[in-house]
Design a protein around this motif. Structure first.
Motif, mmCIF file in Angstrom:
data_model
loop_
_atom_site.group_PDB
_atom_site.id
_atom_site.type_symbol
_atom_site.label_atom_id
_atom_site.label_comp_id
_atom_site.label_asym_id
_atom_site.label_seq_id
_atom_site.Cartn_x
_atom_site.Cartn_y
_atom_site.Cartn_z
ATOM 1 N N ALA A 34 0.833 -1.205 0.000
ATOM 2 C CA ALA A 34 0.000 0.000 0.000
ATOM 3 C C ALA A 34 0.868 1.256 0.000
ATOM 4 N N GLU A 35 2.002 1.221 0.718
ATOM 5 C CA GLU A 35 2.890 2.376 0.761
ATOM 6 C C GLU A 35 3.408 2.726 -0.634
ATOM 7 N N ARG A 36 3.811 1.689 -1.380
ATOM 8 C CA ARG A 36 4.308 1.936 -2.739
ATOM 9 C C ARG A 36 3.162 2.381 -3.650
ATOM 10 N N ALA A 37 1.977 1.810 -3.460
ATOM 11 C CA ALA A 37 0.819 2.209 -4.264
ATOM 12 C C ALA A 37 0.490 3.685 -4.044
ATOM 13 N N LEU A 38 0.656 4.158 -2.810
ATOM 14 C CA LEU A 38 0.416 5.571 -2.508
ATOM 15 C C LEU A 38 1.457 6.441 -3.204
ATOM 16 N N GLU A 39 2.724 6.018 -3.170
ATOM 17 C CA GLU A 39 3.787 6.765 -3.849
ATOM 18 C C GLU A 39 3.512 6.864 -5.352
ATOM 19 N N MET A 40 3.000 5.771 -5.932
ATOM 20 C CA MET A 40 2.719 5.740 -7.363
ATOM 21 C C MET A 40 1.543 6.634 -7.737
ATOM 22 N N GLY A 41 0.641 6.881 -6.774
ATOM 23 C CA GLY A 41 -0.592 7.588 -7.082
ATOM 24 C C GLY A 41 -1.736 6.646 -7.387
ATOM 25 N N LEU A 42 -1.518 5.361 -7.132
ATOM 26 C CA LEU A 42 -2.550 4.355 -7.391
ATOM 27 C C LEU A 42 -3.680 4.447 -6.373
ATOM 28 N N ILE A 43 -3.367 4.853 -5.136
ATOM 29 C CA ILE A 43 -4.379 5.067 -4.103
ATOM 30 C C ILE A 43 -4.202 6.468 -3.538
ATOM 31 N N ASP A 44 -5.199 6.916 -2.763
ATOM 32 C CA ASP A 44 -5.192 8.280 -2.243
ATOM 33 C C ASP A 44 -4.770 8.382 -0.790
ATOM 34 N N GLU A 45 -5.019 7.321 -0.007
ATOM 35 C CA GLU A 45 -4.622 7.377 1.396
ATOM 36 C C GLU A 45 -4.544 5.981 1.988
ATOM 37 N N ILE A 46 -3.872 5.907 3.165
ATOM 38 C CA ILE A 46 -3.698 4.638 3.877
ATOM 39 C C ILE A 46 -4.214 4.814 5.302
ATOM 40 N N VAL A 47 -4.958 3.818 5.770
ATOM 41 C CA VAL A 47 -5.441 3.814 7.151
ATOM 42 C C VAL A 47 -5.163 2.449 7.763
ATOM 43 N N ASP A 48 -5.321 2.343 9.088
ATOM 44 C CA ASP A 48 -5.178 1.022 9.692
ATOM 45 C C ASP A 48 -6.437 0.211 9.436
ATOM 46 N N VAL A 49 -6.363 -1.089 9.665
ATOM 47 C CA VAL A 49 -7.459 -1.994 9.317
ATOM 48 C C VAL A 49 -8.742 -1.611 10.043
ATOM 49 N N GLN A 50 -8.638 -1.325 11.335
ATOM 50 C CA GLN A 50 -9.826 -1.043 12.137
ATOM 51 C C GLN A 50 -10.540 0.234 11.684
ATOM 52 N N SER A 51 -9.792 1.170 11.144
ATOM 53 C CA SER A 51 -10.367 2.469 10.768
ATOM 54 C C SER A 51 -10.988 2.471 9.378
#
Length: 723
Positions: A179-196
């Motif tokens: 997910a971290e690399r996907a965020l760097e690429m622009g593939l996703i917009d944000e990262i959260v923890d599983v519970q959130s």
């Protein structure tokens, strides 16, 4: 708070009081796949939500713990045998994703778990993408690895969302990213923890719905890329040239990806999608794609079979493994085990070598995890301990002996430690040529004995041959097979015999090369021709990589066990007299520099062995002839292995040939290649090859019987145990 929740066959539709709806993928199978049925179900659901005025926004999530969406169902695809229904299937999926992309209400996708293939393509259609930081959340477009391309809009939407080079390289690599690399690429917009994740998805949906109501809603956070720029045209030319060099025309998918991306940027997304669907259909009916998908199924079957066998037997997991031996093989096995979460005990023949092995292993762990934090690397190293005395091995669930290929040494060391092992501990001997039954008989122990054949280099070679001794219980075999899958490797159960399966095939390859050299064929052509066929290395390079001393040991063992079937050509003995060992010492059939680069043939080889090389160019027709003379005898040897029940099924030989010795994957394996040629052709060519080789032999009775009965290795509709 109460939700209006409706469960459909593969979807859960949860309407919240806020007006947002969460559509969750909840397939009855282990993973969520995009079958024709689920595509229809999603479309029907979205049409209802589109027309429901009380719905303000729609979110997509998964009802599974480790999978978001794994893409198309390959089993459904492989049943289609013409391009028209495949094209229709691609267009059907594209139509659904068009509906999501053009949905009149805001859409947000919350991703937890594997998001692959069509799963990624679906997320590209949503207005916002949120992923969890969990390690199981991975993104990838694996289609090119299967001889396909993303056929549900991936070649069109990804280059419009992220940087062009990033998009193309992501598609061509078939690799998964965090997910971290996907965020760097622009593939996703944000990262959260599983519970959130659930709360954040609903929160963002409400925010976007409010923005839409106020006329402030922006459908995407990115500006679409519409035209092909001059610098992009230059990029495509460079990529096309690189692909031609790398694939040699054997893998058409990468070139098709470039064509699709370029066409879409030149002609717009609607025409691009149609072009993509046509390209997908063209690729999906090729032998290359069918062969690669077959290999994927075969690999997954081997892993799942090992896991289910262990579960059926109720065997406990191996948690602690002891490795006896401090050489390269022993240290590499210990490293692999520690890196995959097992506790490792190392035991050497001397205290000095033991400490050296521990230091080397620690360095390997630190180097392989150089991106990890110092604390996590320290935890990794903590898994490894030294056995100061034999009694320290009592914690081991599995003992792997990885000493030199000397049966007396192996038995002596194992006899010394056996009295200190706990009940139920399995003993494994890592060997490439010795009889596991003979070792077990000499040990006279109540502990079950199995053979393991890890291939060099251990960190790269995915296949492990697993050889049970006659007295080994099924529970122990199941435990060891499961252990191999836990290492991320592919286990192959093989009957005990001299050199097992893969080394028989590799040795056949090398022996035929030596016979060609004795017949006067240039040694550089002999090593070059298999590369034109698709092999990663010619026979001389293989020999140097393995080590000439090891290869000759295997060749002599097979000649002793099978006589004329593995008659060693004269030049093998001459090479042995030259005391060459291969790449590991810098001097083999080739000379290797300190960086491991091949600098050319060893000048001593040609006069000593009375062979020749040439400056003439190897023409395609001659390359084909030479390759057949080395490859087809391996088919004959594989047939003998089936006849002798070394393994029981052709697919096991094909898996071993590709994963264990580098047979070109696009050909599907040694025996699928033979079926493609035709058994009558193979038998006829083998008779010609054997007559030309200077070592007359007979074609195996197994192949003769197949031709007589009109059978192939993969007989129509099923595999028989006989092949």
């Amino acid at each position: 708070m109460t939700h209006a929740e409706m469960t459909r066959t593969d979807l859960t539709v949860d309407k919240r009081p806020s007006g947002v709806v969460i559509v969750s993928f909840a397939a009855r199978s282990k993973e969520n796949f995009l079958t024709s049925e689920i595509i229809d179900e999603i479309r029907h659901t979205l049409e209802e939500l589109k027309n429901d005025k009380s719905v303000t926004a729609v979110g997509f999530m998964s009802g599974k713990n480790d999978t978001f969406l794994s893409g198309a169902d390959l089993h459904e695809l492989i049943k289609l045998d013409s391009r028209e229904p495949i094209y229709a299937l691609a267009r059907k999926g594209q139509s659904l994703f068009d509906l999501i992309a053009d949905f009149p209400k805001p859409t947000v996708v919350g991703i937890h778990g594997a998001c692959l293939g069509g799963g990624v393509e679906m997320t590209l259609c949503c207005n916002r993408r949120i992923a969890t930081s969990a390690p199981e959340t991975k993104f990838g477009l694996p289609e090119v690895k299967l001889g396909l391309l993303p056929g549900l809009g991936g070649t069109q939407r990804l280059p419009r969302l992220v940087d062009l080079r990033t998009a193309v390289e992501f598609i061509l690599s078939s690799e998964t990213v965090t997910a971290e690399r996907a965020l760097e690429m622009g593939l996703i917009d944000e990262i959260v923890d599983v519970q959130s994740l659930p709360q954040r998805v609903e929160q963002l949906l409400c925010q976007l719905a409010k923005e839409q109501k106020e006329g402030k809603f922006q459908p995407s956070s990115k500006t679409p890329q519409a035209l092909l720029e001059e610098k992009q045209a230059s990029f495509f030319k460079m990529m096309e040239r690189s692909i031609r060099i790398r694939t040699k025309g054997n893998y058409p998918a990468p070139q098709k990806v470039i064509e699709c991306v370029r066409y879409g940027l030149e002609n717009g997304i609607e025409k691009g999608l149609e072009f993509e669907a046509n390209a997908f259909a063209d690729l999906a009916i090729t032998d290359v794609s069918r062969n690669l998908i077959f290999l994927l199924f075969t690999t997954e079957f081997a892993k799942l079979s090992a896991a289910s066998q262990a579960q059926r037997m109720g065997t406990a997991k191996i948690e602690t493994v002891a490795v006896l031996g401090s050489g390269l093989m022993g240290t590499s096995i210990a490293h692999l085990a520690a890196a995959n979460g097992l506790k490792v005990i190392i035991k050497s023949l001397s205290a000095e070598r033991q400490q050296q092995a521990f230091d080397r292993l620690k360095h390997m762990l630190e180097r392989s995890d150089h991106k990890a934090s110092a604390s996590s690397v320290a935890l990794l190293v903590e898994r490894v301990s030294i056995a100061e005395k034999d009694e320290d091995l009592k914690r081991a669930d599995l003992v792997i002996e990885a000493l030199a290929e000397d049966i007396d040494l192996k038995v002596e060391v194992l006899e010394r430690v056996i009295p200190h092992l706990k009940a139920g501990c399995v003993i494994a001997t890592n060997t490439s040529s010795l009889s596991v039954n003979e070792i077990a008989a000499r040990l006279k122990t109540d502990h079950d004995v199995v053979g393991l054949h890890f291939f060099h280099p251990v960190d790269k070679m995915m296949l492990v041959e697993v050889i049970p001794s006659t007295g080994a219980r099924k529970e122990s075999m199941a435990k060891v097979l499961s252990f191999i899958t836990d290492l991320g490797r592919i286990p192959l159960a093989v009957k005990d015999s001299t050199c097992f399966l893969v080394n028989k095939l590799i040795c056949t390859y090398i022996l035929e090369a030596a016979r060609l050299a004795e017949c006067g064929e240039p040694i550089n052509w002999i090593d070059e021709a298999p590369g034109e066929f698709g092999m990663p290395m010619g026979p001389w390079l293989v020999t140097d990589e393995v080590g000439y001393d090891v290869a000759y040991l295997v060749a002599k063992s097979l000649e002793k066990a099978y006589g004329d079937r593995f008659k060693n050509p004269r030049i093998l003995g001459i090479l042995d007299e030259l005391n060459i060992t291969g790449k590991k010492s810098g001097t083999g059939i080739y000379i290797w520099d300190e960086s491991g680069k091949n600098t050319g043939f060893n000048p001593r080889i040609i006069p000593a062995c009375n062979v020749r090389s040439t400056d003439e160019k190897l023409l395609p027709e001659k390359a084909h002839e030479l390759a057949e003379r080395m490859i087809l005898p391996m088919v004959d040897e594989a047939a003998r292995c089936l006849e002798e029940k070394i393994v029981r099924r052709p697919r096991e030989i094909d898996l071993a040939s590709v994963v264990g010795m580098g047979f070109p994957p696009f050909r599907g394996g040694l025996l699928r290649y033979a079926d493609r040629l035709g058994i009558a052709y193979v038998r006829k060519r083998l008779e010609e090859i054997y007559a030309q080789s200077g070592h007359p032999r007979s074609v195996s009775q197994y192949l003769i019987n197949m031709e007589r009965d009109g059978r192939t290795f993969y007989s129509r509709g099923k595999e028989s145990d006989e092949g």
